[in-house]
Write a protein that holds these residues in place. Structure first.
Motif, PDB file in Angstrom:
ATOM      1  N   GLN A  17       0.816  -1.211   0.000  1.00  0.00           N
ATOM      2  CA  GLN A  17       0.000   0.000   0.000  1.00  0.00           C
ATOM      3  C   GLN A  17       0.854   1.267   0.000  1.00  0.00           C
ATOM      4  O   GLN A  17       0.336   2.367  -0.088  1.00  0.00           O
ATOM      5  CB  GLN A  17      -0.961   0.015   1.194  1.00  0.00           C
ATOM      6  CG  GLN A  17      -0.364   0.473   2.517  1.00  0.00           C
ATOM      7  CD  GLN A  17       0.334  -0.606   3.326  1.00  0.00           C
ATOM      8  OE1 GLN A  17       0.761  -1.619   2.800  1.00  0.00           O
ATOM      9  NE2 GLN A  17       0.436  -0.394   4.625  1.00  0.00           N
ATOM     10  N   VAL A  18       2.163   1.106   0.054  1.00  0.00           N
ATOM     11  CA  VAL A  18       3.073   2.243   0.107  1.00  0.00           C
ATOM     12  C   VAL A  18       3.713   2.457  -1.261  1.00  0.00           C
ATOM     13  O   VAL A  18       4.240   1.522  -1.863  1.00  0.00           O
ATOM     14  CB  VAL A  18       4.180   2.044   1.169  1.00  0.00           C
ATOM     15  CG1 VAL A  18       5.128   3.241   1.204  1.00  0.00           C
ATOM     16  CG2 VAL A  18       3.564   1.809   2.544  1.00  0.00           C
ATOM     17  N   VAL A  19       3.650   3.698  -1.731  1.00  0.00           N
ATOM     18  CA  VAL A  19       4.365   4.116  -2.925  1.00  0.00           C
ATOM     19  C   VAL A  19       5.371   5.179  -2.499  1.00  0.00           C
ATOM     20  O   VAL A  19       5.352   5.648  -1.358  1.00  0.00           O
ATOM     21  CB  VAL A  19       3.418   4.644  -4.031  1.00  0.00           C
ATOM     22  CG1 VAL A  19       2.422   3.583  -4.443  1.00  0.00           C
ATOM     23  CG2 VAL A  19       2.714   5.911  -3.596  1.00  0.00           C
ATOM     24  N   CYS A  20       6.245   5.560  -3.408  1.00  0.00           N
ATOM     25  CA  CYS A  20       7.304   6.493  -3.056  1.00  0.00           C
ATOM     26  C   CYS A  20       7.361   7.635  -4.067  1.00  0.00           C
ATOM     27  O   CYS A  20       7.307   7.403  -5.273  1.00  0.00           O
ATOM     28  CB  CYS A  20       8.639   5.753  -3.028  1.00  0.00           C
ATOM     29  SG  CYS A  20      10.050   6.787  -2.590  1.00  0.00           S
ATOM     30  N   LYS A  21       7.480   8.839  -3.555  1.00  0.00           N
ATOM     31  CA  LYS A  21       7.608  10.011  -4.408  1.00  0.00           C
ATOM     32  C   LYS A  21       9.084  10.328  -4.618  1.00  0.00           C
ATOM     33  O   LYS A  21       9.827  10.545  -3.663  1.00  0.00           O
ATOM     34  CB  LYS A  21       6.892  11.206  -3.789  1.00  0.00           C
ATOM     35  CG  LYS A  21       6.694  12.354  -4.769  1.00  0.00           C
ATOM     36  CD  LYS A  21       5.875  13.464  -4.169  1.00  0.00           C
ATOM     37  CE  LYS A  21       4.442  13.030  -3.974  1.00  0.00           C
ATOM     38  NZ  LYS A  21       3.616  14.113  -3.400  1.00  0.00           N
ATOM     39  N   LEU A  22       9.490  10.317  -5.865  1.00  0.00           N
ATOM     40  CA  LEU A  22      10.855  10.652  -6.272  1.00  0.00           C
ATOM     41  C   LEU A  22      10.938  12.169  -6.363  1.00  0.00           C
ATOM     42  O   LEU A  22      10.659  12.767  -7.393  1.00  0.00           O
ATOM     43  CB  LEU A  22      11.156   9.989  -7.615  1.00  0.00           C
ATOM     44  CG  LEU A  22      12.551  10.147  -8.170  1.00  0.00           C
ATOM     45  CD1 LEU A  22      13.552   9.382  -7.315  1.00  0.00           C
ATOM     46  CD2 LEU A  22      12.600   9.641  -9.606  1.00  0.00           C
ATOM     47  N   SER A  23      11.273  12.779  -5.257  1.00  0.00           N
ATOM     48  CA  SER A  23      11.345  14.242  -5.183  1.00  0.00           C
ATOM     49  C   SER A  23      12.252  14.613  -4.015  1.00  0.00           C
ATOM     50  O   SER A  23      12.584  13.773  -3.192  1.00  0.00           O
ATOM     51  CB  SER A  23       9.950  14.831  -4.960  1.00  0.00           C
ATOM     52  OG  SER A  23       9.410  14.383  -3.727  1.00  0.00           O
ATOM     53  N   GLY A  24      12.639  15.859  -3.967  1.00  0.00           N
ATOM     54  CA  GLY A  24      13.399  16.345  -2.830  1.00  0.00           C
ATOM     55  C   GLY A  24      14.792  15.782  -2.691  1.00  0.00           C
ATOM     56  O   GLY A  24      15.440  15.976  -1.665  1.00  0.00           O
ATOM     57  N   LEU A  25      15.276  15.071  -3.691  1.00  0.00           N
ATOM     58  CA  LEU A  25      16.584  14.430  -3.560  1.00  0.00           C
ATOM     59  C   LEU A  25      17.731  15.420  -3.714  1.00  0.00           C
ATOM     60  O   LEU A  25      18.744  15.300  -3.019  1.00  0.00           O
ATOM     61  CB  LEU A  25      16.725  13.294  -4.574  1.00  0.00           C
ATOM     62  CG  LEU A  25      15.707  12.162  -4.427  1.00  0.00           C
ATOM     63  CD1 LEU A  25      15.968  11.093  -5.474  1.00  0.00           C
ATOM     64  CD2 LEU A  25      15.726  11.586  -3.028  1.00  0.00           C
TER      65      LEU A  25
END
Length: 155
Positions: free
Chosen positions: A65-73
């Motif tokens: 149920q967990v996805v990940c946002k590719l941001s803020g790196l």
């Protein structure tokens, strides 16, 4: 969290890398609550200290149920001297842990301006996507977010 879940909403999780164990606990306690890990859990890119972060991200990714946002790196890298090579190890870990169908692009604008800005971040993501199929690129840039946030389909 039960109110959020019961209303059919999702939950954006914003933690730093040393707080990822709390995100794992949240995922374990609420398996029916869709969750997105914002900014990939803010790995310590500037100091190249990714081992603990990797372990926790892998644990979190085990929860469907967990996805990940590719941001803020880029703001977690050295603001003045980061390159795509600094971001790539994080990318490799995320793409392996979550897969393209559970990763979504994010800009982190205007905060990204502290470390190079939108254009530089977009160019970096474009470079990271070079080995991906068209379906994987679509998932990462639009499909995952569209599905997760239950948005009208994009073409």
């Amino acid at each position: 969290m039960t109110v959020v879940r019961d209303r059919g909403l999702s939950y954006d999780v914003l933690v730093r890398s040393h707080q990822l164990d709390q995100a794992v606990d949240l995922a374990e306690r609420f398996p029916e609550l869709p969750q997105v890990l914002n900014h990939a859990g803010k790995p310590d890119i500037a100091r190249h200290e990714l081992a603990d972060w990797r372990h926790q991200v892998q644990r979190l990714a085990a929860h469907e149920q967990v996805v990940c946002k590719l941001s803020g790196l880029i703001t977690e890298a050295d603001h003045d001297s980061w390159t795509t090579a600094d971001i790539r190890p994080v990318w490799d870990i995320l793409i392996t842990a979550f897969g393209p169908d559970r990763l979504m692009f994010g800009s982190d604008w205007p905060v990204a301006n502290l470390a190079g800005g939108w254009n530089r971040w977009a160019a970096t993501v474009d470079e990271l996507l070079t080995d991906c199929s068209q379906n994987e690129i679509h998932a990462l840039l639009a499909g995952t977010a569209t599905a997760f946030y239950r948005l009208p389909g994009c073409r």
